[in-house]
Design a protein around this motif. Sequence first.
Motif: not given
Length: 93
Positions: A75-81, A83-88
């Motif tokens: 779902d969108r929140p899981e995907l965003e989380a 991606l955020k972790e990958m960018f961090e």
Amino acid sequence: LKFATDLGFPKPDIRRIMAEADENDDGRIEYHEFVPLAVSAIETVLAKQSYADTKTARENTAVQKSKDFLLHGMDRPELEAVLKEMFEEADAD
């Protein structure tokens, strides 16, 4: 002999095939002996290429389905989380 080695046949196999094709055992491959041999060799090469093409297409399809599932399976929140972790992690360097 060069024709067959260019197609990827090992030399021992070529000699065995040629001996089998020499119907009258005169040590020479005549036209009527050569034609069935050539047709068989070409069919083998084409079948091998067809198999390789099919295998590649199936692998590409499997990779694409995996990618689609990984993105669309979240779902969108899981995907965003994720991606955020990958960018961090990438920014930490």
